[in-house]
Design a protein around this motif. Structure first.
Motif, PDB file in Angstrom:
ATOM      1  N   VAL A  51       0.846  -1.199   0.000  1.00  0.00           N
ATOM      2  CA  VAL A  51       0.000   0.000   0.000  1.00  0.00           C
ATOM      3  C   VAL A  51       0.881   1.249   0.000  1.00  0.00           C
ATOM      4  O   VAL A  51       0.636   2.195  -0.755  1.00  0.00           O
ATOM      5  CB  VAL A  51      -0.966  -0.004   1.202  1.00  0.00           C
ATOM      6  CG1 VAL A  51      -1.629   1.345   1.385  1.00  0.00           C
ATOM      7  CG2 VAL A  51      -2.022  -1.089   1.012  1.00  0.00           C
ATOM      8  N   GLU A  52       1.909   1.259   0.838  1.00  0.00           N
ATOM      9  CA  GLU A  52       2.808   2.415   0.889  1.00  0.00           C
ATOM     10  C   GLU A  52       3.445   2.691  -0.473  1.00  0.00           C
ATOM     11  O   GLU A  52       3.652   3.845  -0.840  1.00  0.00           O
ATOM     12  CB  GLU A  52       3.899   2.206   1.941  1.00  0.00           C
ATOM     13  CG  GLU A  52       3.400   2.372   3.346  1.00  0.00           C
ATOM     14  CD  GLU A  52       4.480   2.116   4.391  1.00  0.00           C
ATOM     15  OE1 GLU A  52       5.598   1.666   4.036  1.00  0.00           O
ATOM     16  OE2 GLU A  52       4.197   2.359   5.577  1.00  0.00           O
ATOM     17  N   SER A  57       2.369  10.021  -0.642  1.00  0.00           N
ATOM     18  CA  SER A  57       3.295  10.377   0.430  1.00  0.00           C
ATOM     19  C   SER A  57       3.398   9.225   1.433  1.00  0.00           C
ATOM     20  O   SER A  57       2.813   9.279   2.514  1.00  0.00           O
ATOM     21  CB  SER A  57       2.812  11.658   1.118  1.00  0.00           C
ATOM     22  OG  SER A  57       3.709  12.056   2.102  1.00  0.00           O
ATOM     23  N   PRO A  58       4.149   8.180   1.089  1.00  0.00           N
ATOM     24  CA  PRO A  58       4.208   6.993   1.941  1.00  0.00           C
ATOM     25  C   PRO A  58       4.772   7.262   3.343  1.00  0.00           C
ATOM     26  O   PRO A  58       4.432   6.562   4.290  1.00  0.00           O
ATOM     27  CB  PRO A  58       5.102   6.023   1.174  1.00  0.00           C
ATOM     28  CG  PRO A  58       5.768   6.811   0.122  1.00  0.00           C
ATOM     29  CD  PRO A  58       4.954   8.032  -0.118  1.00  0.00           C
ATOM     30  N   ALA A  59       5.605   8.280   3.488  1.00  0.00           N
ATOM     31  CA  ALA A  59       6.191   8.578   4.795  1.00  0.00           C
ATOM     32  C   ALA A  59       5.140   9.044   5.807  1.00  0.00           C
ATOM     33  O   ALA A  59       5.355   8.970   7.007  1.00  0.00           O
ATOM     34  CB  ALA A  59       7.285   9.633   4.656  1.00  0.00           C
ATOM     35  N   ASN A  89      -2.395  13.532   0.814  1.00  0.00           N
ATOM     36  CA  ASN A  89      -2.524  13.504  -0.634  1.00  0.00           C
ATOM     37  C   ASN A  89      -1.544  14.522  -1.228  1.00  0.00           C
ATOM     38  O   ASN A  89      -0.723  15.101  -0.511  1.00  0.00           O
ATOM     39  CB  ASN A  89      -3.974  13.753  -1.072  1.00  0.00           C
ATOM     40  CG  ASN A  89      -4.480  15.121  -0.695  1.00  0.00           C
ATOM     41  OD1 ASN A  89      -3.729  16.001  -0.270  1.00  0.00           O
ATOM     42  ND2 ASN A  89      -5.779  15.324  -0.849  1.00  0.00           N
ATOM     43  N   SER A  90      -1.606  14.756  -2.507  1.00  0.00           N
ATOM     44  CA  SER A  90      -0.652  15.655  -3.164  1.00  0.00           C
ATOM     45  C   SER A  90      -0.811  17.115  -2.724  1.00  0.00           C
ATOM     46  O   SER A  90       0.080  17.924  -2.943  1.00  0.00           O
ATOM     47  CB  SER A  90      -0.745  15.538  -4.686  1.00  0.00           C
ATOM     48  OG  SER A  90      -2.078  15.575  -5.107  1.00  0.00           O
ATOM     49  N   PHE A  91      -1.931  17.469  -2.069  1.00  0.00           N
ATOM     50  CA  PHE A  91      -2.131  18.826  -1.565  1.00  0.00           C
ATOM     51  C   PHE A  91      -1.739  18.951  -0.093  1.00  0.00           C
ATOM     52  O   PHE A  91      -1.866  20.023   0.495  1.00  0.00           O
ATOM     53  CB  PHE A  91      -3.596  19.248  -1.741  1.00  0.00           C
ATOM     54  CG  PHE A  91      -4.022  19.257  -3.179  1.00  0.00           C
ATOM     55  CD1 PHE A  91      -3.571  20.235  -4.046  1.00  0.00           C
ATOM     56  CD2 PHE A  91      -4.865  18.269  -3.668  1.00  0.00           C
ATOM     57  CE1 PHE A  91      -3.952  20.241  -5.373  1.00  0.00           C
ATOM     58  CE2 PHE A  91      -5.249  18.263  -4.986  1.00  0.00           C
ATOM     59  CZ  PHE A  91      -4.801  19.248  -5.855  1.00  0.00           C
ATOM     60  N   GLY A  92      -1.316  17.875   0.519  1.00  0.00           N
ATOM     61  CA  GLY A  92      -0.910  17.900   1.913  1.00  0.00           C
ATOM     62  C   GLY A  92      -2.032  17.636   2.897  1.00  0.00           C
ATOM     63  O   GLY A  92      -1.829  17.693   4.102  1.00  0.00           O
TER      64      GLY A  92
END
Length: 120
Positions: A51-52, A57-59, A89-92
């Motif tokens: 899944v990561e 943002s896997p971290a 997500n990509s927007f934080g």
């Protein structure tokens, strides 16, 4: 008398070590033993890693604590995992993503994660 004692002690130690190794399964097939050791925890960790690999943002990934409610054995060497992960997500923004997959143990410490589905 002391000479006999020093002569016998190493043989007793070897016999104890050999007996302990046999009692602990030292004589069994290593591949079969490793297959038996694949558990729900192993399936849970394998699913989390997969899944990561599919997150933006896997971290930031936060999985639920525990595994027993999310991992079910389906076959001798297969588990079905269905859970969620919270991550950015990509927007934080933190979002919750549901996921499910099958984890199959292949032996020798290897596994395969199949049919990974992820949805929000």
């Amino acid at each position: 008398m002391k000479k006999k004692f020093y002569f016998i002690v190493p043989f007793l130690v070897l016999a104890l070590v050999f007996g302990f190794a046999l009692a602990c399964g030292g004589g069994s097939n290593p591949e079969q033993k490793q297959k038996e050791e694949f558990s729900e925890v192993d399936a849970w960790v394998a699913a989390q890693l997969e899944v990561e690999n599919n997150l933006k943002s896997p971290a930031t990934a936060k999985f639920p604590m525990g595994y027993s409610d999310y991992v079910k054995k389906t076959d001798t060497d297969e588990y079905f995992v269905e859970a969620y992960v919270d991550s950015e997500n990509s927007f934080g923004a933190m979002i919750r993503t549901q996921f499910s997959c099958y984890v199959t143990h292949l032996g020798n410490g290897k596994y395969k994660v199949e049919d990974l589905n992820m949805w929000e």
